[in-house]
Design an enzyme around this catalytic site. Structure first.
Site, PDB file in Angstrom:
ATOM      1  N   LYS A 227       0.841  -1.204   0.000  1.00 37.70           N
ATOM      2  CA  LYS A 227       0.000   0.000   0.000  1.00 37.70           C
ATOM      3  C   LYS A 227       0.875   1.253   0.000  1.00 37.70           C
ATOM      4  O   LYS A 227       1.555   1.552   0.968  1.00 37.70           O
ATOM      5  CB  LYS A 227      -0.899   0.048   1.248  1.00 37.70           C
ATOM      6  CG  LYS A 227      -1.909   1.192   1.156  1.00 37.70           C
ATOM      7  CD  LYS A 227      -2.585   1.537   2.462  1.00 37.70           C
ATOM      8  CE  LYS A 227      -1.886   2.601   3.247  1.00 37.70           C
ATOM      9  NZ  LYS A 227      -1.783   3.921   2.576  1.00 37.70           N
TER      10      LYS A 227
ATOM     11  N   GLU B  56      -1.350   7.483   0.803  1.00 41.22           N
ATOM     12  CA  GLU B  56      -2.506   8.135   0.156  1.00 41.22           C
ATOM     13  C   GLU B  56      -2.075   9.388  -0.621  1.00 41.22           C
ATOM     14  O   GLU B  56      -2.605   9.687  -1.685  1.00 41.22           O
ATOM     15  CB  GLU B  56      -3.511   8.454   1.264  1.00 41.22           C
ATOM     16  CG  GLU B  56      -4.066   9.836   1.312  1.00 41.22           C
ATOM     17  CD  GLU B  56      -3.918  10.503   2.688  1.00 41.22           C
ATOM     18  OE1 GLU B  56      -4.161  11.707   2.740  1.00 41.22           O
ATOM     19  OE2 GLU B  56      -3.557   9.836   3.680  1.00 41.22           O
TER      20      GLU B  56
ATOM     21  N   GLY C  41       7.021   4.493   8.535  1.00 36.14           N
ATOM     22  CA  GLY C  41       6.140   5.628   8.812  1.00 36.14           C
ATOM     23  C   GLY C  41       6.314   6.095  10.243  1.00 36.14           C
ATOM     24  O   GLY C  41       7.402   5.959  10.820  1.00 36.14           O
ATOM     25  N   SER C  42       5.237   6.601  10.817  1.00 38.48           N
ATOM     26  CA  SER C  42       5.327   7.201  12.148  1.00 38.48           C
ATOM     27  C   SER C  42       5.387   6.134  13.238  1.00 38.48           C
ATOM     28  O   SER C  42       4.882   5.020  13.072  1.00 38.48           O
ATOM     29  CB  SER C  42       4.117   8.111  12.380  1.00 38.48           C
ATOM     30  OG  SER C  42       2.934   7.358  12.314  1.00 38.48           O
ATOM     31  N   THR C  43       5.964   6.506  14.363  1.00 38.64           N
ATOM     32  CA  THR C  43       6.056   5.588  15.500  1.00 38.64           C
ATOM     33  C   THR C  43       4.656   5.209  16.000  1.00 38.64           C
ATOM     34  O   THR C  43       4.401   4.051  16.335  1.00 38.64           O
ATOM     35  CB  THR C  43       6.906   6.238  16.614  1.00 38.64           C
ATOM     36  OG1 THR C  43       8.226   6.407  16.088  1.00 38.64           O
ATOM     37  CG2 THR C  43       6.973   5.385  17.856  1.00 38.64           C
ATOM     38  N   GLU C  44       3.735   6.176  15.995  1.00 35.36           N
ATOM     39  CA  GLU C  44       2.375   5.898  16.487  1.00 35.36           C
ATOM     40  C   GLU C  44       1.711   4.814  15.646  1.00 35.36           C
ATOM     41  O   GLU C  44       1.114   3.878  16.182  1.00 35.36           O
ATOM     42  CB  GLU C  44       1.500   7.173  16.434  1.00 35.36           C
ATOM     43  CG  GLU C  44       1.964   8.308  17.330  1.00 35.36           C
ATOM     44  CD  GLU C  44       3.249   9.002  16.842  1.00 35.36           C
ATOM     45  OE1 GLU C  44       3.530   8.954  15.624  1.00 35.36           O
ATOM     46  OE2 GLU C  44       3.978   9.547  17.689  1.00 35.36           O
ATOM     47  N   VAL C  45       1.797   4.954  14.321  1.00 39.41           N
ATOM     48  CA  VAL C  45       1.164   3.934  13.469  1.00 39.41           C
ATOM     49  C   VAL C  45       1.936   2.614  13.578  1.00 39.41           C
ATOM     50  O   VAL C  45       1.341   1.541  13.573  1.00 39.41           O
ATOM     51  CB  VAL C  45       1.020   4.420  12.010  1.00 39.41           C
ATOM     52  CG1 VAL C  45       0.492   3.305  11.112  1.00 39.41           C
ATOM     53  CG2 VAL C  45       0.084   5.623  11.941  1.00 39.41           C
ATOM     54  N   GLY C  46       3.247   2.691  13.761  1.00 46.23           N
ATOM     55  CA  GLY C  46       4.040   1.474  13.971  1.00 46.23           C
ATOM     56  C   GLY C  46       3.514   0.674  15.156  1.00 46.23           C
ATOM     57  O   GLY C  46       3.436  -0.563  15.122  1.00 46.23           O
TER      58      GLY C  46
ATOM     59  N   GLU D 281      10.160   0.549  10.477  1.00 49.69           N
ATOM     60  CA  GLU D 281      11.160   1.609  10.270  1.00 49.69           C
ATOM     61  C   GLU D 281      10.434   2.919  10.548  1.00 49.69           C
ATOM     62  O   GLU D 281       9.597   3.346   9.754  1.00 49.69           O
ATOM     63  CB  GLU D 281      11.698   1.519   8.841  1.00 49.69           C
ATOM     64  CG  GLU D 281      13.035   2.204   8.694  1.00 49.69           C
ATOM     65  CD  GLU D 281      12.891   3.657   8.302  1.00 49.69           C
ATOM     66  OE1 GLU D 281      12.858   4.500   9.229  1.00 49.69           O
ATOM     67  OE2 GLU D 281      12.815   3.945   7.108  1.00 49.69           O
TER      68      GLU D 281
ATOM     69  N   CYS E 113      13.071  10.433   7.773  1.00 49.64           N
ATOM     70  CA  CYS E 113      13.259   9.854   9.106  1.00 49.64           C
ATOM     71  C   CYS E 113      14.694  10.065   9.570  1.00 49.64           C
ATOM     72  O   CYS E 113      14.972  10.062  10.758  1.00 49.64           O
ATOM     73  CB  CYS E 113      12.897   8.379   9.086  1.00 49.64           C
ATOM     74  SG  CYS E 113      13.702   7.487   7.759  1.00 49.64           S
TER      75      CYS E 113
ATOM     76  N   GLU F 193       9.822  14.866  16.668  1.00 49.83           N
ATOM     77  CA  GLU F 193      10.157  14.793  15.249  1.00 49.83           C
ATOM     78  C   GLU F 193       9.355  15.868  14.517  1.00 49.83           C
ATOM     79  O   GLU F 193       8.132  15.889  14.593  1.00 49.83           O
ATOM     80  CB  GLU F 193       9.808  13.402  14.701  1.00 49.83           C
ATOM     81  CG  GLU F 193      10.359  13.179  13.325  1.00 49.83           C
ATOM     82  CD  GLU F 193      10.061  11.785  12.780  1.00 49.83           C
ATOM     83  OE1 GLU F 193       8.979  11.257  13.065  1.00 49.83           O
ATOM     84  OE2 GLU F 193      10.909  11.240  12.059  1.00 49.83           O
TER      85      GLU F 193
HETATM   86  P1  NAP Z   1       1.796   7.527   8.859  1.00 51.00           P
HETATM   87  O1  NAP Z   1       0.394   7.841   9.232  1.00 51.00           O
HETATM   88  O2  NAP Z   1       2.598   6.707   9.772  1.00 51.00           O
HETATM   89  O3  NAP Z   1       1.742   6.910   7.400  1.00 51.00           O
HETATM   90  C1  NAP Z   1       2.615   5.940   6.889  1.00 51.00           C
HETATM   91  C2  NAP Z   1       1.815   4.863   6.183  1.00 51.00           C
HETATM   92  O4  NAP Z   1       1.016   4.151   7.131  1.00 51.00           O
HETATM   93  C3  NAP Z   1       0.845   5.420   5.154  1.00 51.00           C
HETATM   94  O5  NAP Z   1       0.775   4.524   4.066  1.00 51.00           O
HETATM   95  C4  NAP Z   1      -0.437   5.442   5.949  1.00 51.00           C
HETATM   96  O6  NAP Z   1      -1.613   5.471   5.176  1.00 51.00           O
HETATM   97  C5  NAP Z   1      -0.347   4.166   6.737  1.00 51.00           C
HETATM   98  N1  NAP Z   1      -1.235   4.116   7.900  1.00 51.00           N
HETATM   99  C6  NAP Z   1      -1.763   5.153   8.608  1.00 51.00           C
HETATM  100  N2  NAP Z   1      -2.562   4.696   9.588  1.00 51.00           N
HETATM  101  C7  NAP Z   1      -2.546   3.349   9.524  1.00 51.00           C
HETATM  102  C8  NAP Z   1      -3.183   2.299  10.255  1.00 51.00           C
HETATM  103  N3  NAP Z   1      -3.992   2.559  11.286  1.00 51.00           N
HETATM  104  N4  NAP Z   1      -2.928   1.032   9.895  1.00 51.00           N
HETATM  105  C9  NAP Z   1      -2.114   0.742   8.868  1.00 51.00           C
HETATM  106  N5  NAP Z   1      -1.505   1.684   8.119  1.00 51.00           N
HETATM  107  C10 NAP Z   1      -1.710   2.979   8.439  1.00 51.00           C
HETATM  108  O7  NAP Z   1       2.572   8.850   8.613  1.00 51.00           O
HETATM  109  P2  NAP Z   1       1.922  10.220   8.149  1.00 51.00           P
HETATM  110  O8  NAP Z   1       0.625  10.536   8.796  1.00 51.00           O
HETATM  111  O9  NAP Z   1       1.871  10.188   6.719  1.00 51.00           O
HETATM  112  O10 NAP Z   1       3.005  11.202   8.753  1.00 51.00           O
HETATM  113  C11 NAP Z   1       2.964  11.491  10.154  1.00 51.00           C
HETATM  114  C12 NAP Z   1       4.333  11.495  10.743  1.00 51.00           C
HETATM  115  O11 NAP Z   1       4.961  10.228  10.562  1.00 51.00           O
HETATM  116  C13 NAP Z   1       5.314  12.449  10.116  1.00 51.00           C
HETATM  117  O12 NAP Z   1       5.150  13.746  10.583  1.00 51.00           O
HETATM  118  C14 NAP Z   1       6.606  11.848  10.511  1.00 51.00           C
HETATM  119  O13 NAP Z   1       6.919  12.212  11.814  1.00 51.00           O
HETATM  120  C15 NAP Z   1       6.339  10.370  10.458  1.00 51.00           C
HETATM  121  N6  NAP Z   1       6.790   9.755   9.186  1.00 51.00           N
HETATM  122  C16 NAP Z   1       7.901   9.011   9.214  1.00 51.00           C
HETATM  123  C17 NAP Z   1       8.376   8.450   8.037  1.00 51.00           C
HETATM  124  C18 NAP Z   1       9.613   7.633   7.996  1.00 51.00           C
HETATM  125  O14 NAP Z   1      10.242   7.576   6.947  1.00 51.00           O
HETATM  126  N7  NAP Z   1       9.984   6.946   9.058  1.00 51.00           N
HETATM  127  C19 NAP Z   1       7.700   8.652   6.854  1.00 51.00           C
HETATM  128  C20 NAP Z   1       6.522   9.396   6.859  1.00 51.00           C
HETATM  129  C21 NAP Z   1       6.090   9.929   8.045  1.00 51.00           C
HETATM  130  P3  NAP Z   1      -2.168   6.873   4.604  1.00 51.00           P
HETATM  131  O15 NAP Z   1      -1.838   6.787   3.195  1.00 51.00           O
HETATM  132  O16 NAP Z   1      -3.626   6.907   4.857  1.00 51.00           O
HETATM  133  O17 NAP Z   1      -1.469   7.985   5.323  1.00 51.00           O
HETATM  134 MG    MG Z   2      -1.223   9.677   6.929  1.00 51.23          MG
END
Ligand code: NAP
Ligand code: MG
Length: 515
Positions: A204, A207, A257-262, A280, A314, A437
């Site tokens: 995936k 978005e 992605g984000s630590t919270e979603v991780g 990651e 990141c 972050e």
């Molecule tokens: P995110 O929410 O963690 O998104 C990363 C991926 O996870 C996207 O494909 C997202 O889908 C998906 N996702 C979101 N909620 C999910 C869930 N409940 N279950 C499964 N997958 C889910 O990151 P973001 O909102 O785009 O960015 C927020 C923060 O994350 C940034 O400000 C940054 O601090 C951090 N971030 C870190 C990295 C990294 O390289 N480590 C990359 C991006 C962001 P959607 O397409 O709907 O968003």
């Molecule tokens: Mg998002």
């Protein structure tokens, strides 16, 4: 995310440099559907979502939105493609390698198109996409192409009269969920190793940035991968992403992605089928600049680390600790350099700093029937611009908590989602900008006196992704690097990432390793 000096370095080597690559004028967006079994599908629920150019705020196109039912279809295809006796499972390991090389060849052919799409969808400068994202993607495929027939088991001299050996098998169906900051490169970091080992994939894209992934779907088919080996499900995290994380028929999930979603992903994996999880996640990466370092080079490397990809990495160099005797000079040189950064149209070759990533459309999954109405509201600024607002809010907190704003600190007026490269000096460890972050172009500079003090301060974070040390003293470089709680430590450089080296974090920056 290869060394972000690559463009300059590449040009400097040639006395008479070749002409710069050009973006494709108006690229035709051919692929906007869900990719399953090497075919294009519309969404089962009939939903679509828009993807926006963050430099202009204008919609590029609508994309079919995958939801749980579409993910189920994709997983069925991936499961069938990887079952014992299937074409993929019976394929010679060296043939899998040839397919990965062929995919890399097609990426070379499509390089300008993919770099243009990536630039339009993310806002990153075209030349960065061309030289960094595409280069890293192609190299990742070639590196893993070479691995396919070198995955060996062992024989073990067990007691008594037995022959004992191990044989590596594919894990099975691998789910991958990737972010918007390096959409194509993260796609390749996920699929290349999975395919090299004979797995199948359901991936995936984020978005905000689905376009390069879908373009690659077409060339995966053209390269000759059997149907169902790679399936691409554009959609939203809480629906399509969550369906992957909690799927009973997915064997592993790899998330960036984000630590919270991780944390949500790991919990969902635990509650469903205990699938393997690789994470990651974020970082709050310290750089330590000692007084004996090459100061000009330390200024350049740390600043490229802070502002590369508009700070949306990141690995962003976001806490710069500078030893007291060179602190003032370091700040002065950093500000001078930041003021020369060229902000502008990402497709222009002179531009080195584009807009932050596009508006978030997560809300739309709830309002799918009134997409156009919500879209209009959004452009009027009625709906949260998420990343952009979050960065500016953190910048405000820095001002309020007493850090010294040296330059930037605001959005570019009247234009897309651009934020001026921002430098704070006199930053204190307790401030939010020193702990959270930011994921935007904000460099935080702090002063330190002793090596012991700075090691403790650098390590006092829940994150532990990367770190950097700048010094001419090799003994100090080695001992301080060893003391860093970080998956990667760079010495006298920054963001030097290579397909041949592992990447990943300590602590809440994740677990498992990419590459
Ligand atoms: P995110 O929410 O963690 O998104 C990363 C991926 O996870 C996207 O494909 C997202 O889908 C998906 N996702 C979101 N909620 C999910 C869930 N409940 N279950 C499964 N997958 C889910 O990151 P973001 O909102 O785009 O960015 C927020 C923060 O994350 C940034 O400000 C940054 O601090 C951090 N971030 C870190 C990295 C990294 O390289 N480590 C990359 C991006 C962001 P959607 O397409 O709907 O968003
Ligand atoms: Mg998002």
């Amino acid at each position: 995310m290869a060394q972000n000096g690559t463009i300059e370095n590449g040009l400097a080597r040639n006395a008479c440099p070749p002409p710069l690559p050009q973006p494709v004028k108006i690229p035709e967006i051919k692929h906007t559907k869900i990719f399953i079994n090497n075919e294009w599908h519309t969404s089962i629920k009939g939903k679509k979502f828009p993807t926006i150019n963050p430099a202009t705020g204008v919609k590029i196109c609508d994309v079919e939105e995958a939801d749980k039912a579409d993910v189920d279809e994709a997983v069925r295809a991936a499961r069938a493609a990887g079952q014992r006796g299937s074409e993929w499972r019976l394929m010679d390991a060296s043939s899998r390698g040839r397919l990965l090389h062929r995919l890399a060849d097609l990426l070379e052919r499509e390089r300008a198109v993919l770099a243009t799409l990536e630039s339009m969808d993310t806002g990153k400068p075209f030349l960065h996409a061309f030289f960094v994202d595409l280069d890293g993607s192609i190299k990742t495929l070639r590196y893993y192409a070479g691995w396919t027939d070198k995955i060996h088991g062992k024989t073990m001299p067990v007691d008594e009269n037995f022959v004992c050996f191990t044989k590596h098998e594919p894990v099975g169906v691998c789910g991958a969920i990737i972010p918007w900051n390096f959409p194509l490169l993260m796609f390749m970091w996920k699929i290349a190793p999975a395919l090299a080992c004979g797995n199948t994939v359901v991936i995936k894209p984020a978005e905000q940035t689905p376009l390069t992934a879908l373009h690659v779907g077409a060339i995966i088919k053209e390269a000759g991968f059997p149907p169902g080996v790679v399936n691409i499900v554009p959609g939203f995290g809480p629906t399509a992403g969550a369906a992957i994380a909690s799927h009973m028929n997915i064997d592993k999930v790899a998330f960036t992605g984000s630590t919270e979603v991780g944390q949500l992903i790991k919990a969902a994996a635990a509650k469903s089928n205990l699938k393997r999880v690789t994470l990651e996640l974020g970082g709050k990466n310290p750089c330590i600049v000692f007084a004996d370092s090459d100061l000009q080079s330390a200024v350049e490397e740390t600043q490229k680390g802070a502002f590369f990809n508009q700070g949306q990495a990141c690995t962003a160099a976001s806490r710069i600790y500078v030893e007291e005797p060179v602190y003032d000079e370091f700040v002065r040189l950093s500000v001078e350099r930041a003021k020369n950064i060229v902000i502008g149209d990402p497709l222009e070759p002179r531009t080195s700093h584009g807009p932050q990533v596009s508006y978030s459309f997560e809300l739309l999954s709830v309002f799918s029937s009134c997409v156009q109405i919500v879209y209009v509201f959004l452009l009027l600024g009625q709906i949260d611009q998420h990343q952009f607002d979050k960065i500016l809010e953190l910048v405000d907190s820095g001002k309020k908590e007493g850090a010294m704003l040296e330059c930037g600190g605001c959005a570019v007026e009247d234009r897309g989602l651009f934020i001026h490269p921002t430098i704070f000096s006199d930053v204190k460890d307790h401030m939010r900008i020193a702990k959270e972050e930011i994921f935007g172009p904000v460099q935080c500079i702090m002063k330190f006196k002793t090596q012991e003090e700075v090691i403790n301060r650098a390590n006092s974070s829940h994150y532990g992704l990367t770190a950097a040390v700048f010094t001419r003293d090799i003994h100090r470089a080695m001992s301080v690097s060893a003391a860093m709680e970080a998956g990667t430590v760079w010495v006298n450089c920054y963001n030097a990432l290579h397909a041949q080296a592992p990447f990943g974090g300590y602590k809440m920056s994740g677990n498992g390793r990419e590459l």
